[in-house]
Write a protein that holds these residues in place. Structure first.
Motif, PDB file in Angstrom:
ATOM      1  N   THR A 163       0.825  -1.213   0.000  1.00  0.00           N
ATOM      2  CA  THR A 163       0.000   0.000   0.000  1.00  0.00           C
ATOM      3  C   THR A 163       0.857   1.260   0.000  1.00  0.00           C
ATOM      4  O   THR A 163       0.331   2.358  -0.184  1.00  0.00           O
ATOM      5  N   PHE A 164       2.168   1.108   0.197  1.00  0.00           N
ATOM      6  CA  PHE A 164       3.041   2.282   0.167  1.00  0.00           C
ATOM      7  C   PHE A 164       3.138   2.888  -1.232  1.00  0.00           C
ATOM      8  O   PHE A 164       3.666   3.988  -1.389  1.00  0.00           O
ATOM      9  N   GLN A 165       2.649   2.180  -2.236  1.00  0.00           N
ATOM     10  CA  GLN A 165       2.626   2.744  -3.580  1.00  0.00           C
ATOM     11  C   GLN A 165       1.437   3.679  -3.773  1.00  0.00           C
ATOM     12  O   GLN A 165       1.354   4.381  -4.785  1.00  0.00           O
ATOM     13  N   ARG A 169       0.037   7.430   1.342  1.00  0.00           N
ATOM     14  CA  ARG A 169       0.079   6.367   2.348  1.00  0.00           C
ATOM     15  C   ARG A 169       1.381   6.355   3.158  1.00  0.00           C
ATOM     16  O   ARG A 169       1.330   6.162   4.384  1.00  0.00           O
ATOM     17  N   PRO A 170       2.565   6.560   2.545  1.00  0.00           N
ATOM     18  CA  PRO A 170       3.788   6.561   3.360  1.00  0.00           C
ATOM     19  C   PRO A 170       3.756   7.583   4.494  1.00  0.00           C
ATOM     20  O   PRO A 170       4.123   7.268   5.629  1.00  0.00           O
ATOM     21  N   ILE A 200      -3.886  -0.498  11.920  1.00  0.00           N
ATOM     22  CA  ILE A 200      -4.167  -1.707  11.143  1.00  0.00           C
ATOM     23  C   ILE A 200      -5.533  -1.622  10.473  1.00  0.00           C
ATOM     24  O   ILE A 200      -5.719  -2.133   9.356  1.00  0.00           O
ATOM     25  N   HIS A 201      -6.489  -0.967  11.121  1.00  0.00           N
ATOM     26  CA  HIS A 201      -7.798  -0.785  10.486  1.00  0.00           C
ATOM     27  C   HIS A 201      -7.654  -0.022   9.172  1.00  0.00           C
ATOM     28  O   HIS A 201      -8.212  -0.418   8.139  1.00  0.00           O
ATOM     29  N   HIS A 202      -6.871   1.043   9.198  1.00  0.00           N
ATOM     30  CA  HIS A 202      -6.681   1.837   7.984  1.00  0.00           C
ATOM     31  C   HIS A 202      -5.776   1.115   6.984  1.00  0.00           C
ATOM     32  O   HIS A 202      -5.946   1.284   5.767  1.00  0.00           O
ATOM     33  N   ALA A 203      -4.848   0.312   7.490  1.00  0.00           N
ATOM     34  CA  ALA A 203      -4.023  -0.499   6.585  1.00  0.00           C
ATOM     35  C   ALA A 203      -4.900  -1.489   5.826  1.00  0.00           C
ATOM     36  O   ALA A 203      -4.711  -1.715   4.624  1.00  0.00           O
ATOM     37  N   GLY A 204      -5.864  -2.079   6.526  1.00  0.00           N
ATOM     38  CA  GLY A 204      -6.775  -3.015   5.881  1.00  0.00           C
ATOM     39  C   GLY A 204      -7.634  -2.341   4.825  1.00  0.00           C
ATOM     40  O   GLY A 204      -7.850  -2.891   3.735  1.00  0.00           O
ATOM     41  N   LYS A 205      -8.135  -1.151   5.131  1.00  0.00           N
ATOM     42  CA  LYS A 205      -8.942  -0.413   4.157  1.00  0.00           C
ATOM     43  C   LYS A 205      -8.119  -0.073   2.917  1.00  0.00           C
ATOM     44  O   LYS A 205      -8.601  -0.197   1.785  1.00  0.00           O
ATOM     45  N   ALA A 206      -6.868   0.342   3.143  1.00  0.00           N
ATOM     46  CA  ALA A 206      -5.997   0.667   2.013  1.00  0.00           C
ATOM     47  C   ALA A 206      -5.710  -0.575   1.176  1.00  0.00           C
ATOM     48  O   ALA A 206      -5.682  -0.523  -0.059  1.00  0.00           O
ATOM     49  N   ARG A 207      -5.516  -1.702   1.851  1.00  0.00           N
ATOM     50  CA  ARG A 207      -5.224  -2.948   1.140  1.00  0.00           C
ATOM     51  C   ARG A 207      -6.408  -3.372   0.271  1.00  0.00           C
ATOM     52  O   ARG A 207      -6.236  -3.774  -0.885  1.00  0.00           O
ATOM     53  N   LYS A 209      -8.676  -1.442  -0.986  1.00  0.00           N
ATOM     54  CA  LYS A 209      -8.769  -0.509  -2.109  1.00  0.00           C
ATOM     55  C   LYS A 209      -7.741  -0.843  -3.177  1.00  0.00           C
ATOM     56  O   LYS A 209      -8.035  -0.819  -4.380  1.00  0.00           O
ATOM     57  N   LEU A 210      -6.528  -1.173  -2.741  1.00  0.00           N
ATOM     58  CA  LEU A 210      -5.464  -1.505  -3.684  1.00  0.00           C
ATOM     59  C   LEU A 210      -5.795  -2.765  -4.479  1.00  0.00           C
ATOM     60  O   LEU A 210      -5.591  -2.825  -5.696  1.00  0.00           O
ATOM     61  N   LEU A 211      -6.322  -3.775  -3.793  1.00  0.00           N
ATOM     62  CA  LEU A 211      -6.557  -5.069  -4.437  1.00  0.00           C
ATOM     63  C   LEU A 211      -7.882  -5.150  -5.177  1.00  0.00           C
ATOM     64  O   LEU A 211      -7.979  -5.782  -6.225  1.00  0.00           O
ATOM     65  N   PHE A 212      -8.902  -4.517  -4.604  1.00  0.00           N
ATOM     66  CA  PHE A 212     -10.248  -4.714  -5.145  1.00  0.00           C
ATOM     67  C   PHE A 212     -10.952  -3.416  -5.516  1.00  0.00           C
ATOM     68  O   PHE A 212     -12.115  -3.429  -5.893  1.00  0.00           O
ATOM     69  N   ASP A 213     -10.248  -2.281  -5.346  1.00  0.00           N
ATOM     70  CA  ASP A 213     -10.785  -0.969  -5.705  1.00  0.00           C
ATOM     71  C   ASP A 213     -12.080  -0.669  -4.974  1.00  0.00           C
ATOM     72  O   ASP A 213     -13.036  -0.136  -5.535  1.00  0.00           O
ATOM     73  N   GLN A 214     -12.105  -1.045  -3.690  1.00  0.00           N
ATOM     74  CA  GLN A 214     -13.260  -0.708  -2.869  1.00  0.00           C
ATOM     75  C   GLN A 214     -12.837  -0.738  -1.412  1.00  0.00           C
ATOM     76  O   GLN A 214     -11.834  -1.337  -1.056  1.00  0.00           O
ATOM     77  N   ILE A 215     -13.598  -0.062  -0.573  1.00  0.00           N
ATOM     78  CA  ILE A 215     -13.311  -0.011   0.861  1.00  0.00           C
ATOM     79  C   ILE A 215     -14.503  -0.597   1.605  1.00  0.00           C
ATOM     80  O   ILE A 215     -15.632  -0.264   1.293  1.00  0.00           O
TER      81      ILE A 215
END
Length: 215
Positions: A163-165, A169-170, A200-207, A209-215
Motif C-alpha cells: 500500500t506504500f505505492q 500512504r507513506p 491496522i484498520h486503515h491499513a486493511g482499508k488501504a489494502r 482498495k489496492l486489491l479490489f478498488d473498494q473499501i
C-alpha cells in the motif's frame, strides 16, 4: 543446500514459506515437485510431504494437472486476515507499552526515523515496515503473541503488492507509527493499543482498495 540435520521435508517447507513471506513466490505462482526437488537439493518425496502440509495450511492449492500454485486470497479472506491482524497488533502494542526496555524503544525510534527517507521507495519502505512491526512484537516479551504474529505473517505473504505505492500512504503510516511509538514510550498501554488498532484498520482499508478498488 546444507541440511544441518533438519528433516528434508522441513527444509522444503521452510524454503517455500520463506519465499512466500518475502514475496518472491507470489500468489498464483505455479510450483512443480521436480523443480522444487532440484532447487532445494532433495528427492521428490519430502517435496510432496511439504506441499501437502502447505496445502492443509492454506498456503498452496492444487493447480491443473500435477502442479500446485501459491494461494490467492479473495476479498473476504483479506477482510478476515486484517480483522485478526488488528486484534493481534493491538495486543502486541499493549504488551510493548508494558514491557519494552529503553534500548528497544530507541531501536523503534531509529526504525521510524529511517522510514522518513524512504517515502519514494515503496519496496524498501515495506521491508522497514515489517521490521518495525516485528520490533514491537519482540518488545512485548510475550512468546505466544510473537508466535501468533509470525503465523499471521505467513498469510500476509499471500497479499500481493504494498500500500506504500498509494498516494499519501507513506506519510500517513509514518504518523500512525509515531502515535504507536509515542504511546509505548509513555508506557500508556491503552493508547498504544488504540493507536495500533487505528493503524491496522486503515491499513486493511488501504489494502482492500489496492486489491479490489473498494473499501
Amino acid at each position: 543446500m546444507d541440511n544441518s540435520g533438519i528433516p528434508r521435508a522441513d527444509l522444503v517447507y521452510n524454503w517455500i514459506k520463506t519465499r512466500i513471506r518475502e514475496g518472491s513466490l507470489r500468489p498464483g505462482t505455479r510450483l512443480r515437485e521436480a523443480e522444487l526437488a532440484e532447487v532445494v537439493g532433495v528427492s521428490r518425496t519430502p517435496v510432496r510431504e511439504a506441499i501437502n502440509r502447505l496445502i492443509s495450511e492454506g498456503q498452496l492449492v492444487m493447480g491443473p494437472g500435477r502442479g500446485f500454485t501459491v494461494a490467492k486470497l479473495d476479498r473476504q479472506q483479506v477482510i478476515e486476515l486484517y480483522a485478526l491482524r488488528e486484534f493481534l497488533e493491538a495486543a502486541s502494542a499493549r504488551f510493548a507499552a508494558q514491557h519494552a526496555s529503553e534500548p528497544e524503544i530507541e531501536s523503534l525510534r531509529e526504525l521510524l526515523d529511517g522510514s522518513r527517507v524512504l517515502f519514494d521507495d515503496p519496496p524498501q519502505l515495506a521491508i522497514l515496515n515489517k521490521r518495525f512491526h516485528l520490533a514491537i512484537s519482540s518488545a512485548g516479551h510475550n512468546r505466544y503473541s510473537e508466535q501468533a504474529l509470525t503465523r499471521l505473517a505467513d498469510f500476509l505473504g499471500l497479499v500481493p503488492g504494498t500500500t506504500f505505492q498509494m498516494e499519501g500512504r507513506p506519510a500517513a503510516v509514518y504518523e500512525e507509527h509515531k502515535a504507536i511509538l509515542d504511546a509505548i514510550a509513555d508506557r500508556d498501554a491503552d493508547r498504544a493499543e488504540a493507536a495500533a488498532r487505528y493503524h491496522i484498520h486503515h491499513a486493511g482499508k488501504a489494502r482492500l482498495k489496492l486489491l479490489f478498488d473498494q473499501i
